[in-house]
Design a protein around this motif. Structure first.
Motif, PDB file in Angstrom:
ATOM      1  N   LEU A  16       0.834  -1.207   0.000  1.00  0.00           N
ATOM      2  CA  LEU A  16       0.000   0.000   0.000  1.00  0.00           C
ATOM      3  C   LEU A  16       0.867   1.255   0.000  1.00  0.00           C
ATOM      4  N   LEU A  17       1.909   1.236   0.822  1.00  0.00           N
ATOM      5  CA  LEU A  17       2.800   2.401   0.924  1.00  0.00           C
ATOM      6  C   LEU A  17       3.563   2.613  -0.381  1.00  0.00           C
ATOM      7  N   THR A  18       3.991   1.509  -0.978  1.00  0.00           N
ATOM      8  CA  THR A  18       4.704   1.588  -2.261  1.00  0.00           C
ATOM      9  C   THR A  18       3.783   2.152  -3.337  1.00  0.00           C
ATOM     10  N   ALA A  19       2.558   1.646  -3.383  1.00  0.00           N
ATOM     11  CA  ALA A  19       1.592   2.087  -4.400  1.00  0.00           C
ATOM     12  C   ALA A  19       1.262   3.571  -4.259  1.00  0.00           C
ATOM     13  N   ARG A  20       1.161   4.044  -3.032  1.00  0.00           N
ATOM     14  CA  ARG A  20       0.801   5.454  -2.791  1.00  0.00           C
ATOM     15  C   ARG A  20       2.031   6.366  -2.686  1.00  0.00           C
ATOM     16  N   LYS A  21       3.224   5.748  -2.798  1.00  0.00           N
ATOM     17  CA  LYS A  21       4.500   6.486  -2.694  1.00  0.00           C
ATOM     18  C   LYS A  21       4.605   7.259  -1.365  1.00  0.00           C
ATOM     19  N   ILE A  22       4.246   6.562  -0.281  1.00  0.00           N
ATOM     20  CA  ILE A  22       4.293   7.130   1.070  1.00  0.00           C
ATOM     21  C   ILE A  22       5.430   6.462   1.846  1.00  0.00           C
ATOM     22  N   HIS A  23       6.205   7.258   2.561  1.00  0.00           N
ATOM     23  CA  HIS A  23       7.262   6.703   3.426  1.00  0.00           C
ATOM     24  C   HIS A  23       6.776   6.779   4.875  1.00  0.00           C
ATOM     25  N   THR A 276       4.992  11.851   0.643  1.00  0.00           N
ATOM     26  CA  THR A 276       4.896  12.297   2.042  1.00  0.00           C
ATOM     27  C   THR A 276       5.700  11.380   2.960  1.00  0.00           C
ATOM     28  N   ARG A 277       6.499  11.978   3.812  1.00  0.00           N
ATOM     29  CA  ARG A 277       7.281  11.231   4.817  1.00  0.00           C
ATOM     30  C   ARG A 277       6.562  11.362   6.159  1.00  0.00           C
ATOM     31  N   ILE A 278       6.050  10.240   6.645  1.00  0.00           N
ATOM     32  CA  ILE A 278       5.278  10.217   7.895  1.00  0.00           C
ATOM     33  C   ILE A 278       6.087   9.508   8.981  1.00  0.00           C
ATOM     34  N   ILE A 279       6.121  10.111  10.164  1.00  0.00           N
ATOM     35  CA  ILE A 279       6.619   9.409  11.350  1.00  0.00           C
ATOM     36  C   ILE A 279       5.458   9.289  12.325  1.00  0.00           C
ATOM     37  N   ALA A 280       5.177   8.058  12.748  1.00  0.00           N
ATOM     38  CA  ALA A 280       4.126   7.805  13.743  1.00  0.00           C
ATOM     39  C   ALA A 280       4.800   7.412  15.053  1.00  0.00           C
ATOM     40  N   VAL A 281       4.395   8.033  16.138  1.00  0.00           N
ATOM     41  CA  VAL A 281       5.009   7.764  17.444  1.00  0.00           C
ATOM     42  C   VAL A 281       4.268   6.632  18.153  1.00  0.00           C
ATOM     43  N   HIS A 282       4.983   5.538  18.382  1.00  0.00           N
ATOM     44  CA  HIS A 282       4.430   4.428  19.179  1.00  0.00           C
ATOM     45  C   HIS A 282       4.609   4.811  20.642  1.00  0.00           C
ATOM     46  N   THR A 283       3.499   5.071  21.324  1.00  0.00           N
ATOM     47  CA  THR A 283       3.592   5.613  22.689  1.00  0.00           C
ATOM     48  C   THR A 283       3.590   4.526  23.770  1.00  0.00           C
ATOM     49  N   GLY A 284       3.871   3.270  23.380  1.00  0.00           N
ATOM     50  CA  GLY A 284       3.979   2.203  24.383  1.00  0.00           C
ATOM     51  C   GLY A 284       2.617   1.728  24.841  1.00  0.00           C
ATOM     52  N   GLY A 285       2.492   1.496  26.162  1.00  0.00           N
ATOM     53  CA  GLY A 285       1.199   1.073  26.705  1.00  0.00           C
ATOM     54  C   GLY A 285       0.854  -0.380  26.456  1.00  0.00           C
ATOM     55  N   LEU A 286       1.867  -1.186  26.100  1.00  0.00           N
ATOM     56  CA  LEU A 286       1.587  -2.589  25.777  1.00  0.00           C
ATOM     57  C   LEU A 286       1.160  -3.399  26.995  1.00  0.00           C
ATOM     58  N   GLN A 287       1.446  -2.890  28.210  1.00  0.00           N
ATOM     59  CA  GLN A 287       0.980  -3.588  29.416  1.00  0.00           C
ATOM     60  C   GLN A 287      -0.548  -3.698  29.424  1.00  0.00           C
ATOM     61  N   GLY A 288      -1.194  -2.786  28.707  1.00  0.00           N
ATOM     62  CA  GLY A 288      -2.653  -2.787  28.643  1.00  0.00           C
ATOM     63  C   GLY A 288      -3.236  -4.052  28.032  1.00  0.00           C
ATOM     64  N   LEU A 289      -2.424  -4.772  27.247  1.00  0.00           N
ATOM     65  CA  LEU A 289      -2.905  -6.024  26.647  1.00  0.00           C
ATOM     66  C   LEU A 289      -3.283  -7.043  27.721  1.00  0.00           C
ATOM     67  N   ASP A 290      -2.521  -7.050  28.828  1.00  0.00           N
ATOM     68  CA  ASP A 290      -2.841  -7.977  29.927  1.00  0.00           C
ATOM     69  C   ASP A 290      -4.214  -7.676  30.514  1.00  0.00           C
ATOM     70  N   GLY A 291      -4.527  -6.393  30.644  1.00  0.00           N
ATOM     71  CA  GLY A 291      -5.831  -5.989  31.165  1.00  0.00           C
ATOM     72  C   GLY A 291      -6.964  -6.375  30.228  1.00  0.00           C
ATOM     73  N   LEU A 292      -6.720  -6.253  28.914  1.00  0.00           N
ATOM     74  CA  LEU A 292      -7.743  -6.635  27.931  1.00  0.00           C
ATOM     75  C   LEU A 292      -7.985  -8.142  27.960  1.00  0.00           C
ATOM     76  N   LYS A 293      -6.896  -8.909  28.139  1.00  0.00           N
ATOM     77  CA  LYS A 293      -7.036 -10.372  28.263  1.00  0.00           C
ATOM     78  C   LYS A 293      -7.784 -10.715  29.548  1.00  0.00           C
TER      79      LYS A 293
END
Length: 299
Positions: A16-23, A276-293
């Motif tokens: 998808l990124l290649t087709a839309r020429k998005i980084h 377009t060059r996009i940077i997305a910030v992964h803000t963590g919070g993976l401990q929340g997966l335990d709560g969802l389980k």
């Protein structure tokens, strides 16, 4: 000065990124520390310095039963050797809750309050009462958002390479406000609101950041909450699982997963121009997966 290593930036490759020429790159702030990750560390960092300067030996803060902020604060207390207190939206503590259980193991004192009392968490009279009750405590708002927190998020922005668009998930608005403070004006900033009816956050972000008040280079996207805070569809959770498998970047569906799914939909819709060059910030919070389980919301 409290510090951890600088997190890496990972490029995402996809047809998808290649087709839309998005980084698209992901700032892997989930890798800062196994337990104090993402924006929770960014917000805590300068608050811990302020606590030291004010000669406070304890830290008191607020959060829900599955709060990433409570989890991170409890870890910081154990790691750096100070007492922590959590005012928990209650009215009772669930002893089997994985987040609260972990916080207790880290030595955090948990103080459940009913929802009416919890609503007073920004009230100066209530805060003065708490300060009297805990005279040695540095009081940190829910989610860790305050002026000191913005410094950490500003530092994150200043560490990034040049990009056209910077995206982050938005809960309380502190991370986005700090990124606005640190990014050059030619970069477009997008906050993906993770809660319903989040338009009120626009004014709060302007109150937090002078630059947000003056500049037009940022936007809060309020249509990608997927049902509201803590809620998510099967489609979103499927996206998170697929993305994790394809790119070895773990996602949870409350914050970073919701943000990346929004970015993905915008790319599919042709929202971003070619190149377009996009940077997305992964803000963590993976401990929340335990709560969802734990709540059987995911397997």
């Amino acid at each position: 000065m409290y510090t951890f290593f600088e997190s890496p930036i990972q490029t995402v490759n996809h047809p998808l990124l290649t087709a839309r020429k998005i980084h698209l790159s992901i700032k892997r702030d989930d890798l800062i520390h196994p337990q104090i990750s993402g924006n929770k560390w960014r917000k805590l960092k300068f608050n811990l310095d302020a606590m030291k300067q004010q000669r406070k030996s304890e830290l008191l803060t607020f959060g829900g039963a599955f709060s990433n902020h409570i989890h991170a604060t409890a870890t910081a207390g154990k790691l750096f050797g100070f007492k922590t207190h959590g005012i928990i939206r209650g009215p009772e503590l669930d002893e089997a809750n994985p987040t609260l259980n972990y916080a207790k193991q880290c030595g955090m004192s948990l103080h459940p309050v009913n929802r009416i009392t919890y609503r007073s968490r920004h009230d100066q009279t209530y805060l003065a009462k708490l300060q009297k009750q805990f005279p040695n405590a540095y009081i940190l708002p829910e989610g860790g958002t305050n002026a000191a927190a913005l410094l950490g998020c500003k530092e994150l922005a200043q560490s990034l390479p040049s990009c056209d668009v910077l995206v982050c998930p938005t809960g309380s608005g502190g991370t986005l406000a700090g990124l606005i403070e640190g990014m050059p004006e030619h970069t477009q900033l997008l906050g993906v609101a993770v809660l319903k009816q989040a338009h009120y956050l626009i004014e709060e972000i302007k109150q937090l950041s002078n630059k947000a008040m003056l500049q037009q280079n940022w936007q809060l996207l309020c249509d990608f909450h997927d049902g509201g805070y803590g809620k998510f569809s099967d489609t979103l959770w499927q996206f998170c699982q697929t993305f994790t498998k394809q790119h070895a970047i773990p996602l949870e569906p409350i914050y970073s997963g919701k943000m990346l799914y929004a970015v993905w939909q915008l790319i599919e819709q042709g929202y971003f121009s070619e190149g377009t060059r996009i940077i997305a910030v992964h803000t963590g919070g993976l401990q929340g997966l335990d709560g969802l389980k734990y709540r059987r919301l995911i397997n």
